[in-house]
Design a protein around this motif. Sequence first.
Motif, short mmCIF file in Angstrom:
data_model
loop_
_atom_site.label_atom_id
_atom_site.label_comp_id
_atom_site.label_asym_id
_atom_site.label_seq_id
_atom_site.Cartn_x
_atom_site.Cartn_y
_atom_site.Cartn_z
N LEU A 284 13.24 -23.33 -22.93
CA LEU A 284 12.09 -22.70 -22.28
C LEU A 284 10.92 -23.68 -22.20
CD1 LEU A 284 10.66 -20.25 -21.07
CD2 LEU A 284 10.20 -19.44 -23.40
N THR A 285 10.67 -24.42 -23.26
CA THR A 285 9.58 -25.40 -23.21
C THR A 285 9.87 -26.48 -22.15
OG1 THR A 285 10.53 -26.82 -24.95
CG2 THR A 285 9.05 -25.06 -25.66
N LEU A 286 11.15 -26.85 -22.02
CA LEU A 286 11.53 -27.83 -21.00
C LEU A 286 11.26 -27.28 -19.60
CD1 LEU A 286 12.91 -30.47 -20.09
CD2 LEU A 286 15.11 -29.27 -20.28
N LEU A 287 11.67 -26.03 -19.36
CA LEU A 287 11.46 -25.42 -18.05
C LEU A 287 9.97 -25.35 -17.72
CD1 LEU A 287 12.27 -23.88 -15.51
CD2 LEU A 287 12.42 -21.78 -16.90
N ILE A 288 9.16 -24.92 -18.67
CA ILE A 288 7.71 -24.81 -18.42
C ILE A 288 7.11 -26.18 -18.17
CG2 ILE A 288 5.50 -24.13 -19.44
CD1 ILE A 288 7.04 -21.93 -20.95
N ALA A 289 7.55 -27.16 -18.93
CA ALA A 289 7.03 -28.53 -18.74
C ALA A 289 7.39 -29.08 -17.36
CB ALA A 289 7.57 -29.44 -19.83
N LYS A 290 8.64 -28.87 -16.93
CA LYS A 290 9.06 -29.32 -15.61
C LYS A 290 8.30 -28.57 -14.51
CE LYS A 290 12.22 -32.52 -16.15
NZ LYS A 290 12.12 -33.83 -15.48
N HIS A 291 8.12 -27.28 -14.73
CA HIS A 291 7.41 -26.45 -13.76
C HIS A 291 5.96 -26.94 -13.61
CE1 HIS A 291 6.72 -22.59 -11.60
NE2 HIS A 291 5.50 -22.70 -12.11
N ALA A 292 5.30 -27.14 -14.73
CA ALA A 292 3.92 -27.63 -14.69
C ALA A 292 3.86 -29.04 -14.10
CB ALA A 292 3.33 -27.63 -16.10
N GLY A 293 4.88 -29.84 -14.38
CA GLY A 293 4.91 -31.20 -13.87
C GLY A 293 4.96 -31.25 -12.36
N PHE A 294 5.84 -30.45 -11.74
CA PHE A 294 5.90 -30.51 -10.28
C PHE A 294 4.67 -29.87 -9.65
CE2 PHE A 294 8.60 -26.45 -10.33
CZ PHE A 294 7.76 -25.67 -9.54
N GLU A 295 4.07 -28.91 -10.34
CA GLU A 295 2.83 -28.35 -9.80
C GLU A 295 1.73 -29.40 -9.79
OE1 GLU A 295 3.07 -23.57 -10.82
OE2 GLU A 295 2.27 -24.94 -12.34
N GLU A 296 1.55 -30.09 -10.91
CA GLU A 296 0.48 -31.07 -11.02
C GLU A 296 0.69 -32.27 -10.10
OE1 GLU A 296 -2.38 -31.20 -12.60
OE2 GLU A 296 -2.22 -29.24 -13.57
N ASN A 297 1.92 -32.78 -10.05
CA ASN A 297 2.17 -34.03 -9.36
C ASN A 297 2.51 -33.88 -7.88
OD1 ASN A 297 1.87 -35.63 -11.76
ND2 ASN A 297 3.89 -34.91 -12.41
N VAL A 298 3.01 -32.71 -7.49
CA VAL A 298 3.47 -32.53 -6.11
C VAL A 298 2.68 -31.46 -5.37
CG1 VAL A 298 5.45 -31.94 -4.65
CG2 VAL A 298 5.81 -33.26 -6.76
N VAL A 299 2.52 -30.30 -5.99
CA VAL A 299 1.99 -29.13 -5.28
C VAL A 299 0.46 -29.12 -5.23
CG1 VAL A 299 1.93 -26.62 -5.15
CG2 VAL A 299 4.04 -27.79 -5.86
N TYR A 300 -0.16 -29.27 -6.39
CA TYR A 300 -1.62 -29.11 -6.44
C TYR A 300 -2.38 -30.08 -5.55
CZ TYR A 300 -1.15 -25.80 -10.34
OH TYR A 300 -0.85 -24.72 -11.11
N PRO A 301 -1.96 -31.35 -5.45
CA PRO A 301 -2.69 -32.25 -4.53
C PRO A 301 -2.71 -31.72 -3.08
CG PRO A 301 -1.34 -33.54 -6.02
CD PRO A 301 -0.95 -32.11 -6.24
N VAL A 302 -1.61 -31.11 -2.66
CA VAL A 302 -1.55 -30.56 -1.30
C VAL A 302 -2.41 -29.31 -1.20
CG1 VAL A 302 -0.03 -29.65 0.50
CG2 VAL A 302 0.75 -31.53 -0.96
N PHE A 303 -2.35 -28.47 -2.24
CA PHE A 303 -3.20 -27.27 -2.24
C PHE A 303 -4.68 -27.64 -2.18
CE2 PHE A 303 -0.18 -24.02 -4.47
CZ PHE A 303 0.63 -24.03 -3.34
N GLU A 304 -5.05 -28.72 -2.85
CA GLU A 304 -6.46 -29.15 -2.83
C GLU A 304 -6.88 -29.59 -1.44
OE1 GLU A 304 -9.02 -29.18 -5.10
OE2 GLU A 304 -7.68 -27.86 -6.22
N GLU A 305 -5.95 -30.14 -0.67
CA GLU A 305 -6.26 -30.49 0.72
C GLU A 305 -6.53 -29.24 1.55
OE1 GLU A 305 -3.07 -32.78 2.28
OE2 GLU A 305 -3.28 -34.42 0.83
N ILE A 306 -5.83 -28.17 1.21
CA ILE A 306 -6.00 -26.91 1.96
C ILE A 306 -7.27 -26.21 1.53
CG2 ILE A 306 -5.02 -24.62 2.36
CD1 ILE A 306 -2.24 -25.87 1.96
N GLN A 307 -7.51 -26.18 0.21
CA GLN A 307 -8.68 -25.46 -0.33
C GLN A 307 -9.19 -26.20 -1.55
OE1 GLN A 307 -8.13 -21.20 -0.89
NE2 GLN A 307 -9.66 -21.17 -2.52
N SER A 308 -10.23 -26.94 -1.38
CA SER A 308 -10.79 -27.75 -2.46
C SER A 308 -11.21 -26.87 -3.64
CB SER A 308 -11.99 -28.54 -1.95
OG SER A 308 -12.55 -29.32 -3.00
N GLY A 309 -10.78 -27.27 -4.83
CA GLY A 309 -11.14 -26.55 -6.05
C GLY A 309 -10.22 -25.40 -6.40
N ALA A 310 -9.23 -25.12 -5.54
CA ALA A 310 -8.36 -23.96 -5.75
C ALA A 310 -7.55 -24.07 -7.03
CB ALA A 310 -7.42 -23.79 -4.56
#
Length: 468
Positions: A284-310
Amino acid sequence: MSIFSRSLRKITTFGAPQSFPYSRRTMSVDVSYKLYSRGYCPFTQMVRVALNHTNTPYTFTKDGQAPDWFAAASPDNSVPAMKLPDGTLTNSSVKMIRLAKGADALLIEGAQEWEEKVRMNVVGPFVKVMSSPNPMIQAEERPKLIRGIKMITEHLESRTTGPWFLGSTYSSVDVVLSPVLHRVPLLKYFRGLDISNSTLTAYTTVLESHPPFASVAYPLEQLKKAFIMGLPKQKPMSIGRLQHIAIRAQYDKCVALHDEVASASTYEAGAKIARELSRRAITLTLLIAKHAGFEENVVYPVFEEIQSGATARAHHEHEHDGPVLQEFEDMYTTAAQSIPNGGDLELIKAAYAPLRAKMAAWREEMIAHMDGEEKELMSLTFQLGDKEIPLFKNIYKCISDENEKLVPFVLEFLSPQERMQYMHNLSIAVGEDAEQWKVVGKYVTDNMREGDVKDLAERLPVFAKALA
């Protein structure tokens, strides 16, 4: 005017052709009602049942080349569509039923009022739950459907005569409910929602045996196969929501295993459960770490382009979660290593007892985090447009190195339809790499029950290729 939007009726046409011996037997040479449809549309079935019941002569064209009047009858390309004897064109199933020759026989006292209630509270929510690819719409419509089913069940139980909805006379309410209630088993199969009860089942049996419906009814297996082939899929970014579902369920399982350790009566049972608990908590800790990792490194930068500060709040929580994940991995690793080789059950219980409260508190913290993400960020996935597929493939690169552990771990507590969606998402990322897809398939088959594997292969034909 139909109470359903055109967009609603567009998503109800799933399937292939069927003959219609009932209506053909009633046709005369001078046929002037012309009906066109595609697939297995339940609204078209309603119209055909009404026409059949009133012995209205009509011709029915299905699939293939649309008639030359279709575009004018249905500017939005929805079905059914009809050309009436006087040349009037319509794509409203409500109007078609009203304009059937002899329709007055269906419009008995109370029929129009109840038909409107049924269309709004049962038919509409049923179609959206079954056919919408948007899980938020499905979730929103489920309670409406349950209330609608309760409404009609209470009415059926209050009747003093039967067998039809309004008593001894068949009406437009029975027409409208026939194709919907016939599909109730599919709702359970595809959406995990069982709305059946003994009253509804008995009434459905009566509807299905009525010749005007029986002549146009589709076998459930045929409907199932057609729906699988045309099933609206969620977008691949639904992987985030599906992993959230799995994470919540795995937390619950860990807490339950803690209770099983505490109540174990033998060393053998306690040691086995404790080892499984540690394995599960560490994964479970591995899954959460991987999940948070792809959010931080892949998803959030794109979300910030759509809505700054989101993503500010979620990012701050991830910074907090990193050390916590490491702490939990260390705690459960140490606890597993402390399981004695001998038969001292109390040592096992002593090692794991302090961790239960920490697991429960961590669960509440992470659920609040995921709830916040779903409320604040999930809607941004619908704004990705052409970026979604490349973005998702980058997500897959972040997690694929742990597929052997994480794919079966995520699938374990998903519903059958959610498993289908998760594996569909992975198939998009894998693409044409048949060998990699077989490897992913083996991770599933090695860790899932045979019946679940067969079910998944049935729901997702592309997964069957991984088993070949």
